[in-house]
Every structure is written in C-alpha cells, then in structure tokens.
Design a protein around this motif. Structure first.
Motif, PDB file in Angstrom:
ATOM      1  N   GLU A 116      46.770  39.221  73.750  1.00  0.00           N
ATOM      2  CA  GLU A 116      46.538  36.982  73.499  1.00  0.00           C
ATOM      3  C   GLU A 116      47.300  37.568  71.493  1.00  0.00           C
ATOM      4  OE1 GLU A 116      42.078  35.933  73.732  1.00  0.00           O
ATOM      5  OE2 GLU A 116      42.375  37.864  74.965  1.00  0.00           O
ATOM      6  N   GLN A 117      47.244  35.523  71.884  1.00  0.00           N
ATOM      7  CA  GLN A 117      47.986  34.742  70.337  1.00  0.00           C
ATOM      8  C   GLN A 117      47.061  33.910  70.575  1.00  0.00           C
ATOM      9  OE1 GLN A 117      52.245  33.746  70.570  1.00  0.00           O
ATOM     10  NE2 GLN A 117      51.201  32.661  72.848  1.00  0.00           N
ATOM     11  N   PHE A 118      46.415  34.175  68.756  1.00  0.00           N
ATOM     12  CA  PHE A 118      45.477  33.559  68.369  1.00  0.00           C
ATOM     13  C   PHE A 118      45.854  32.528  66.715  1.00  0.00           C
ATOM     14  CE2 PHE A 118      44.189  37.653  69.996  1.00  0.00           C
ATOM     15  CZ  PHE A 118      42.780  37.619  70.743  1.00  0.00           C
ATOM     16  N   LEU A 119      45.278  31.568  67.270  1.00  0.00           N
ATOM     17  CA  LEU A 119      45.037  30.703  66.288  1.00  0.00           C
ATOM     18  C   LEU A 119      43.613  30.335  65.273  1.00  0.00           C
ATOM     19  CD1 LEU A 119      46.854  27.240  67.690  1.00  0.00           C
ATOM     20  CD2 LEU A 119      47.945  28.883  65.882  1.00  0.00           C
ATOM     21  N   HIS A 120      43.579  31.039  64.519  1.00  0.00           N
ATOM     22  CA  HIS A 120      42.178  30.837  63.044  1.00  0.00           C
ATOM     23  C   HIS A 120      42.191  30.092  62.325  1.00  0.00           C
ATOM     24  CE1 HIS A 120      39.403  32.918  60.459  1.00  0.00           C
ATOM     25  NE2 HIS A 120      38.776  32.434  60.912  1.00  0.00           N
ATOM     26  N   PHE A 121      40.977  28.815  63.237  1.00  0.00           N
ATOM     27  CA  PHE A 121      41.046  27.492  62.286  1.00  0.00           C
ATOM     28  C   PHE A 121      39.819  27.900  61.374  1.00  0.00           C
ATOM     29  CE2 PHE A 121      42.790  26.792  65.764  1.00  0.00           C
ATOM     30  CZ  PHE A 121      43.767  25.282  65.454  1.00  0.00           C
ATOM     31  N   ASP A 133      44.207  42.510  59.431  1.00  0.00           N
ATOM     32  CA  ASP A 133      44.389  43.435  60.157  1.00  0.00           C
ATOM     33  C   ASP A 133      45.061  43.349  61.806  1.00  0.00           C
ATOM     34  OD1 ASP A 133      42.304  44.797  58.840  1.00  0.00           O
ATOM     35  OD2 ASP A 133      40.618  44.056  60.012  1.00  0.00           O
ATOM     36  N   LEU A 134      45.015  42.018  61.757  1.00  0.00           N
ATOM     37  CA  LEU A 134      45.572  41.743  63.541  1.00  0.00           C
ATOM     38  C   LEU A 134      46.878  42.210  63.489  1.00  0.00           C
ATOM     39  CD1 LEU A 134      42.861  38.932  64.672  1.00  0.00           C
ATOM     40  CD2 LEU A 134      42.735  41.228  64.667  1.00  0.00           C
ATOM     41  N   PRO A 135      48.211  41.517  62.392  1.00  0.00           N
ATOM     42  CA  PRO A 135      49.100  41.466  62.275  1.00  0.00           C
ATOM     43  C   PRO A 135      49.374  43.449  62.819  1.00  0.00           C
ATOM     44  CG  PRO A 135      49.420  40.048  60.920  1.00  0.00           C
ATOM     45  CD  PRO A 135      47.842  40.843  61.596  1.00  0.00           C
ATOM     46  N   LEU A 136      48.918  43.953  61.989  1.00  0.00           N
ATOM     47  CA  LEU A 136      49.378  45.411  61.504  1.00  0.00           C
ATOM     48  C   LEU A 136      48.803  46.166  62.621  1.00  0.00           C
ATOM     49  CD1 LEU A 136      47.204  46.712  58.862  1.00  0.00           C
ATOM     50  CD2 LEU A 136      49.505  46.219  59.004  1.00  0.00           C
ATOM     51  N   GLN A 137      48.563  45.720  64.268  1.00  0.00           N
ATOM     52  CA  GLN A 137      48.457  45.909  65.442  1.00  0.00           C
ATOM     53  C   GLN A 137      49.332  45.362  66.382  1.00  0.00           C
ATOM     54  OE1 GLN A 137      46.362  48.102  65.963  1.00  0.00           O
ATOM     55  NE2 GLN A 137      45.510  48.853  64.532  1.00  0.00           N
ATOM     56  N   ASN A 138      50.847  44.681  65.992  1.00  0.00           N
ATOM     57  CA  ASN A 138      51.041  43.804  66.836  1.00  0.00           C
ATOM     58  C   ASN A 138      50.700  42.655  67.465  1.00  0.00           C
ATOM     59  OD1 ASN A 138      54.079  44.663  65.555  1.00  0.00           O
ATOM     60  ND2 ASN A 138      53.959  46.516  67.184  1.00  0.00           N
TER      61      ASN A 138
END
Length: 227
Positions: A116-121, A133-138
């Motif tokens: 999935e691809q995420f947007l965090h508001f 954390d998340l970008p380190l897991q691609n």
C-alpha cells in the motif's frame, strides 16, 4: 489534593469522574490551528490519522475519501487511538484498523501492508516514527502537514500535587518554564510518557489507553492508594 490538567476539560466531567473534593485546574499549554490547503485526489492511497486535530483539519479542507469497499480504489483508513476513531465516525467514516500508538501502527503496516501507499494527515510536531520506519521498508509514505501546533510555554507559579499530560508537545511546552519535581505525574499513553522521561526522574503513571476514561481510572486508582 490539587491536580493540574494541561488541557481544558469540562469541569462537570472532572467532578463526575474525580468527585467534588478534588481541586483541579485546567491550563492549556499548546494551541492548534488548521492549515488551509487545496484538496487533491486520494485515489490509490491509504490514509493515516494519528490525532483528532488531524481528522478535523482534513475535513475542514474538504477532502473526500472513498469508503466504498466494493470499489477498486477505495481509501483504507488507519488511525491511532479511540478518540481519533470517534472523530472519524462523526464525519461518517469508519476505520480499517485502529492501533494504540504510532509504534504499533508502524509495526502493523510493515508486517501486513507492504504494497500500500500511505498519506499521513498530521500536525507539524507529529512524532517521526512512521516517516522514519516505513521508508526503510520501501513502503511509500508521505506526511501531509494539515495543522500547526504551537507550544505556549506558560509560567505556572501555582504548586500542584499532581499533573496530567496529554501529548509530547504539551510536555515540552510545560517543561520549558516549569518543574515537575515533587509532583505525581499522570500521562495519557506511552508516547507522552517517553517524552516525560526526558524532563523528570519522578515516577510516571501511564494510562493503558489513550482516552480520558482510562486516565481518570488511573488517577482514581493511584490517588485512592495514597489516602
């Protein structure tokens, strides 16, 4: 006993939960303000909310999630805390997953949502767990700052037996000009407690859930033990 709450809470609720004999002051230590941005297409994104203010600012900017689960590109909504979940419900939206804090949300996404691809508001002072954390897991993740939190840093000369904290930014705002020495410290959730440990050696009592109900239960239990 005199207790300081570091946010405004209805005095009727406080009296109901803690009784009439407790002396309680409420002093705001932070203030928030929505940021106005142009709403954009949310297609193909999963949405993350970690605060009530994030939810309110999101809908103030007239974003329109697609919650039709039968549609191919509906928006899954992940959130932190029951208060955030309830805020989403007020706007007519449910949640795909509710976790108790950003750490557990991060672990869940890494373990279950790799594609999935995420947007965090969120606010400008949101903790960096997810974007660390998340970008380190691609995992594709983008933080959308949708409200500003300002630390007011009030000087509070009154002495209190106990203080109650509700967010890391509230802790920092209070600690800048005030000492916690000699006070019983109550904290709503482990994220706030982690920030408190940077400023005090006093014992910190942490609520099990990030809710007012949980923090009131904790206060009643601990104060009852000291009587």
């Amino acid at each position: 006993m005199k207790i300081l709450f570091t946010k405004n809470i209805d005095q009727n609720i406080i009296s109901k939960e803690l009784g009439e004999d407790m002396l309680v002051d409420c002093i705001e230590v932070i203030k928030t303000k929505p940021i106005i941005i142009n709403p954009f297409d949310l297609k193909n994104y999963s949405l993350i909310f970690t605060s009530v203010n994030g939810v309110a600012s999101f809908f103030k900017n007239r974003f329109k999630p697609n919650e039709n689960f039968t549609a191919k590109n509906y928006n899954k909504i992940y959130c932190v805390g029951e208060k955030t979940k309830r805020a989403l419900r007020k706007f007519g939206f449910g949640t795909f997953k509710v976790l108790k804090n950003a750490d557990t949300l991060s672990r869940f996404i890494i373990g279950n949502c790799q594609h999935e691809q995420f947007l965090h508001f969120c606010g400008n002072l949101a903790i960096n767990v997810l974007d660390k954390d998340l970008p380190l897991q691609n995992i594709k993740y983008k933080k959308i700052t949708i409200y500003n939190t300002e630390e007011i840093n009030p000087l509070i000369p009154e002495k209190y037996h106990a203080a109650v904290f509700f967010s890391p930014s509230g802790v920092r705002s209070f600690a800048r000009r005030n000492s916690m020495e000699g006070m019983t410290i109550f904290s709503i959730g482990e994220t706030t407690s982690s920030e408190l440990r940077n400023y005090t050696q006093e014992r910190i009592f942490t609520s099990e859930e990030n809710t007012l109900t949980s923090i009131f239960e904790l206060i009643r239990r601990e104060i009852g033990r000291t009587k």
